[in-house]
Scaffold this motif. Structure first.
Motif, PDB file in Angstrom:
ATOM      1  N   TRP A 316      37.085  30.765  48.383  1.00  0.00           N
ATOM      2  CA  TRP A 316      36.501  31.480  47.246  1.00  0.00           C
ATOM      3  C   TRP A 316      37.236  31.211  45.936  1.00  0.00           C
ATOM      4  O   TRP A 316      37.021  31.890  44.923  1.00  0.00           O
ATOM      5  N   ALA A 317      38.093  30.174  45.916  1.00  0.00           N
ATOM      6  CA  ALA A 317      38.882  29.892  44.711  1.00  0.00           C
ATOM      7  C   ALA A 317      37.992  29.556  43.512  1.00  0.00           C
ATOM      8  O   ALA A 317      38.223  30.030  42.393  1.00  0.00           O
ATOM      9  N   SER A 318      36.949  28.748  43.720  1.00  0.00           N
ATOM     10  CA  SER A 318      36.094  28.356  42.584  1.00  0.00           C
ATOM     11  C   SER A 318      35.313  29.554  42.066  1.00  0.00           C
ATOM     12  O   SER A 318      35.091  29.695  40.853  1.00  0.00           O
ATOM     13  N   LEU A 319      34.877  30.456  42.962  1.00  0.00           N
ATOM     14  CA  LEU A 319      34.192  31.672  42.540  1.00  0.00           C
ATOM     15  C   LEU A 319      35.128  32.541  41.707  1.00  0.00           C
ATOM     16  O   LEU A 319      34.732  33.071  40.654  1.00  0.00           O
ATOM     17  N   ALA A 320      36.378  32.659  42.153  1.00  0.00           N
ATOM     18  CA  ALA A 320      37.350  33.463  41.409  1.00  0.00           C
ATOM     19  C   ALA A 320      37.579  32.896  40.005  1.00  0.00           C
ATOM     20  O   ALA A 320      37.753  33.652  39.038  1.00  0.00           O
ATOM     21  N   GLU A 321      37.559  31.570  39.879  1.00  0.00           N
ATOM     22  CA  GLU A 321      37.726  30.948  38.560  1.00  0.00           C
ATOM     23  C   GLU A 321      36.565  31.296  37.635  1.00  0.00           C
ATOM     24  O   GLU A 321      36.756  31.592  36.450  1.00  0.00           O
ATOM     25  N   LYS A 322      35.327  31.268  38.171  1.00  0.00           N
ATOM     26  CA  LYS A 322      34.162  31.640  37.361  1.00  0.00           C
ATOM     27  C   LYS A 322      34.256  33.095  36.897  1.00  0.00           C
ATOM     28  O   LYS A 322      33.942  33.419  35.750  1.00  0.00           O
ATOM     29  N   ILE A 323      34.686  33.976  37.811  1.00  0.00           N
ATOM     30  CA  ILE A 323      34.802  35.393  37.461  1.00  0.00           C
ATOM     31  C   ILE A 323      35.869  35.586  36.387  1.00  0.00           C
ATOM     32  O   ILE A 323      35.651  36.301  35.404  1.00  0.00           O
ATOM     33  N   ALA A 324      37.014  34.943  36.565  1.00  0.00           N
ATOM     34  CA  ALA A 324      38.102  35.078  35.584  1.00  0.00           C
ATOM     35  C   ALA A 324      37.670  34.563  34.212  1.00  0.00           C
ATOM     36  O   ALA A 324      37.952  35.187  33.183  1.00  0.00           O
TER      37      ALA A 324
END
Length: 475
Positions: A316-324
């Motif tokens: 979920w690292a790429s999702l977390a980047e979008k959220i941040a």
């Protein structure tokens, strides 16, 4: 209540001596409606149950708005209402109305005791009812003769009734796990009913690699510093990055929520066809939005069982980047729009959080202040954001903050009323100061009942009867 020295919002003379002998501290409030809000804030900010004790007639009717708020927002509360005498045979007594008929629509249970022996088990049962299933108020009416005269009673006992319907069916949990495993982009939506599972939710979200969004009343149920926390709500009222992420969701796990009008932005979103809806109240399932899988049961038991079935963690690292990135852009926009002459909401709430301890409790009021606080505050645990959501009573925040101070001595408590809401219940600060339980009160002043003013302004392009007179707040 489980606390040895429980504070009761007291507007009755009859039980004071009894309470003193039992080591229970009573708190005399300025009005019954504020007393109900004090009890509400006590419950929402702790694991205990707030209690309000009122005189017959007007005591009951004055407190009704606060009781209804607890009813609509699923807050446990016990209402001890004095009643008129039932032993005289006389009609047209002082305060004589059908109090149970008034209380029943806004309580889980409203009963009148007929003998002194019934008082103890009735109040014990009221505490059980208030806390079981979907929480809410439970009322006991005690006729005046039992409060005015010595009573001879026999042995009293209380046998708790077993709670039914709490354990979700294992087959339904397994079906939910299969739906989530087959989804490419699952997401989680949490209501206040998920608070009991708060310590299990981070690992579940990481297992699923799912963004987490919350209702207004459940703010803090999921830690808002976690990289997978998305936003409070995800409909038309949410920022663009939230809507884009949620539009890709192909399976929504909704836990402990009712999809009410306020928290959905006027029913302003469409969940995906593959929705799993979990709630301890079977009647809310499929009520506002259809669920592909409806699971009646306790949120904690469901989340625990589901986590034990799911294997491994999705990346979920790429999702977390979008959220941040989305959060950073929203904050940057807020800062770009800072006013040079007025208070900018982001600066206000950011400053409050920097000056308060991390476990501070914030209470809001009916109006735009609730929406601003909900969007700008970042909270890490349940019980720290107390807002009158589904009944939306003005005058809630100050007395609710007083209740939170009583329940959490030593913690920072901040009330955020609008200037109109403060006029309704600001005098409850007298109660707070007399018990050394005063919150910080930050009045959001714009001279108008702004949320009310929006509607005539939209419909007829003018504001009518919404402008407040100026007043000396310090006085």
């Amino acid at each position: 209540s489980r606390r040895r020295h429980t504070r009761y919002a007291d507007r009755s003379r009859g039980l004071g001596d009894v309470y003193k002998r039992q080591g229970i501290e009573t708190v005399l409030v300025t009005s019954e409606v504020a007393g109900a809000f004090v009890a509400d804030g006590y419950s929402r900010s702790s694991d205990d149950v707030g209690v309000i004790n009122v005189v017959p007639g007007a005591g009951v009717t004055y407190s009704l708005s606060g009781i209804a708020e607890a009813w609509m927002d699923n807050v446990p509360m016990v209402v001890i209402a004095s009643g008129i005498r039932t032993d005289t045979g006389k009609a047209y007594q002082l305060h004589a109305i059908d109090q149970l008929a008034v209380l029943r629509p806004v309580t889980k249970s409203a009963v009148r005791v007929e003998t002194a022996n019934e008082i103890y088990p009735a109040i014990r049962r009221a505490f059980q009812i208030a806390q079981s299933g979907a929480p809410g108020p439970a009322a006991v009416e005690i006729p005046a003769q039992f409060l005015l005269e010595r009573q001879e009673i026999g042995e009293v006992a209380f046998e708790p009734e077993p709670e039914l319907g709490r354990v979700p069916e294992q087959e339904l949990v397994e079906r939910a796990a299969a739906m989530l495993a087959n989804a490419e982009a699952p997401a989680i939506y949490l209501g206040r009913g998920a608070a009991g599972a708060a310590d299990l939710l981070v690992s579940l979200a990481e297992q699923l690699g799912a963004p987490v969004t919350t209702s207004f009343g459940s703010k803090g149920v999921y830690p808002e510093s976690h990289p997978l926390w998305l936003w409070p709500g995800f409909g038309r009222q949410a920022p663009g990055f939230v809507r884009r992420i949620m539009e890709s969701c192909d399976c929504l796990l909704a836990v402990g929520c009712r999809f009410g009008e306020v928290t959905t932005g006027g029913f302003g979103f469409e969940p995906p066809e593959a929705m799993i809806h979990v709630d301890i109240e079977p009647e809310v399932l499929n009520r506002n939005f259809p669920a592909k899988l409806a699971v009646p049961g306790d949120a904690r038991l469901f989340v625990d069982a589901l986590s034990n079935i799911i294997d491994g963690n999705r990346p979920w690292a790429s999702l977390a980047e979008k959220i941040a990135e989305g959060h950073s852009n929203v904050i940057a926009r807020w800062q770009r729009n800072a006013s040079e002459t007025r208070v900018t909401p982001h600066n206000l709430f950011d400053s409050l959080q920097r000056h308060c301890r991390e476990d501070a409790v914030f209470t809001t009021d009916s109006g735009n202040g609730t929406v601003l606080a909900m969007e700008h505050l970042r909270l890490e645990a349940p019980g720290r954001f107390l807002a009158p959501t589904d009944f939306s009573c003005m005058g809630y925040s100050v007395p609710a903050a007083v209740g939170a101070c009583f329940a959490n001595p030593g913690r920072d408590v901040v009330a955020l009323p609008g200037d109109g809401a403060f006029l309704m219940s600001g005098l409850e600060l007298i109660t707070a100061s007399s018990h050394s339980a005063s919150p910080l009160v930050c009045v959001l002043r714009d001279g108008t009942l702004s949320q009310i003013a929006q509607f005539p302004n939209m419909m007829v392009n003018r504001v009518s009867s919404c402008v407040l007179p100026d007043y000396d707040l310090e006085g």
